[in-house]
Design an enzyme around this catalytic site. Structure first.
Site, PDB file in Angstrom:
ATOM      1  N   TYR A  56      10.598   9.179  15.154  1.00 31.75           N
ATOM      2  CA  TYR A  56      10.530   9.032  13.696  1.00 31.75           C
ATOM      3  C   TYR A  56      11.648   9.835  13.008  1.00 31.75           C
ATOM      4  O   TYR A  56      12.339   9.320  12.118  1.00 31.75           O
ATOM      5  CB  TYR A  56       9.156   9.517  13.238  1.00 31.75           C
ATOM      6  CG  TYR A  56       8.842   9.377  11.773  1.00 31.75           C
ATOM      7  CD1 TYR A  56       8.475   8.150  11.226  1.00 31.75           C
ATOM      8  CD2 TYR A  56       8.871  10.485  10.935  1.00 31.75           C
ATOM      9  CE1 TYR A  56       8.151   8.036   9.884  1.00 31.75           C
ATOM     10  CE2 TYR A  56       8.550  10.380   9.592  1.00 31.75           C
ATOM     11  CZ  TYR A  56       8.190   9.149   9.065  1.00 31.75           C
ATOM     12  OH  TYR A  56       7.872   9.043   7.738  1.00 31.75           O
ATOM     13  N   ARG A 104       0.841  -1.205   0.000  1.00 32.12           N
ATOM     14  CA  ARG A 104       0.000   0.000   0.000  1.00 32.12           C
ATOM     15  C   ARG A 104       0.876   1.254   0.000  1.00 32.12           C
ATOM     16  O   ARG A 104       2.100   1.167   0.125  1.00 32.12           O
ATOM     17  CB  ARG A 104      -0.971   0.002   1.185  1.00 32.12           C
ATOM     18  CG  ARG A 104      -0.337  -0.071   2.553  1.00 32.12           C
ATOM     19  CD  ARG A 104      -1.378  -0.446   3.608  1.00 32.12           C
ATOM     20  NE  ARG A 104      -0.796  -0.636   4.910  1.00 32.12           N
ATOM     21  CZ  ARG A 104      -0.745   0.306   5.862  1.00 32.12           C
ATOM     22  NH1 ARG A 104      -1.256   1.491   5.627  1.00 32.12           N
ATOM     23  NH2 ARG A 104      -0.196   0.051   7.027  1.00 32.12           N
ATOM     24  N   LYS A 128      14.683   8.445  10.645  1.00 36.21           N
ATOM     25  CA  LYS A 128      14.812   8.853   9.243  1.00 36.21           C
ATOM     26  C   LYS A 128      16.131   9.570   8.976  1.00 36.21           C
ATOM     27  O   LYS A 128      16.700   9.460   7.891  1.00 36.21           O
ATOM     28  CB  LYS A 128      13.625   9.739   8.848  1.00 36.21           C
ATOM     29  CG  LYS A 128      12.276   9.002   8.866  1.00 36.21           C
ATOM     30  CD  LYS A 128      12.280   7.800   7.933  1.00 36.21           C
ATOM     31  CE  LYS A 128      10.907   7.188   7.732  1.00 36.21           C
ATOM     32  NZ  LYS A 128      10.916   6.036   6.829  1.00 36.21           N
TER      33      LYS A 128
END
Ligand code: NDP
Length: 236
Positions: free
Chosen positions: A142, A14, A146
């Site tokens: 997060y 997805r 990253k």
């Protein structure tokens, strides 16, 4: 030249991963995806894998290699968010995001390079985020995961650049997927107001860049961070 070239996209069932898989399929590549949950996707050769589990990644690579032969391109796309402010963030909120987004990408890249070294060619593409270098309140976990991908890609470049293997980072801004659907309308408006392009992007706009980075024409690009964010993180 895409003939017989095989790409593996993690989290290709997805969102951005599916758009990348579609773009490569349309360009004539052999495309394999991993999925973690839900029904087996029908559009691509799909193998079940969890990037937090090295054995599961190894098994997925073996299945794909048996089907298509060596994997020349890998897109480490699978990722999660567990947003909350630093003061409320539990250690598990932090470590589980790192384990999926950063350690997961490490597991995938490490397994991928085995075949790439043998074949003397490889393209590793990490899907990072504008949050990685720009920062974002509520995303300490997060953003750290990253940003880590940038150091990872650059170190891989220095280790394996002479072996015709490139490692690059795409840093998307806000893209229309389930991940951003979870944002409130108020937050979506706040973000849109500060994006110079004044809109969220379609997943295909990330896929187009991934396709380029995998191409022969991008053979001299490595250790790069390519922002695809409508100008949001300018200069990061
Ligand atoms: P989605 O939430 O739509 O999809 C995430 C994908 O990652 C799913 O396929 C999911 O599988 C998979 N995944 C999550 N955890 C694991 C795991 N442990 N093992 C294997 N697969 C896993 O996200 P997007 O398409 O929006 O995001 C894709 C990537 O792009 C992520 O890395 C994200 O951080 C990054 N990104 C997204 C942005 C956006 O605006 N959407 C902006 C910047 C970066 P399952 O279906 O089983 O949950």
């Amino acid at each position: 030249m895409t003939e017989n070239q095989t790409v593996l996209v993690t989290g290709g069932n997805r969102g951005i991963g599916k758009a990348i898989a579609t773009e490569f399929k349309n360009a004539g590549y052999n495309v394999a995806i991993t999925y973690r949950s839900g029904d087996t996707p029908k559009d691509f050769f799909a193998v079940k894998a969890d990037v937090t589990d090295a054995a599961s990644i190894d098994a997925a690579f073996k299945e794909v290699e048996t089907e298509f032969g060596p994997i020349g391109i890998v897109i480490a796309n699978a990722g999660i968010t567990k947003d909350t402010l630093l003061m409320r963030m539990s250690e598990d909120d932090f470590t589980s995001v790192i384990d999926t987004n950063l350690t997961g990408a490490f597991r995938v890249a490490q397994r991928a390079t085995k075949g790439m070294l043998k074949n003397k060619r490889g393209r590793i593409i990490f899907i990072s985020s504008v949050s990685g270098l720009y920062g974002n309140p509520g995303q300490v976990n997060y953003s750290a995961s990253k940003a880590g991908l940038v150091g990872m890609a650059r170190s891989i470049t220095r280790e394996l650049g002479s072996r015709n293997i490139t490692a690059n980072v795409i840093a998307p801004g806000f893209i229309k997927t389930d991940m951003t659907d979870a944002l409130t309308d108020e937050l979506k408006k706040q973000y849109t107001d500060v994006i110079p392009a004044r809109r969220f992007a379609e997943p295909k706009e990330i896929a187009d860049v991934a396709l380029f980075l995998a191409s022969e024409g991008a053979g001299y690009i490595s250790g790069a961070v390519i922002p695809v964010d409508g100008g949001l993180g300018m200069g990061h």
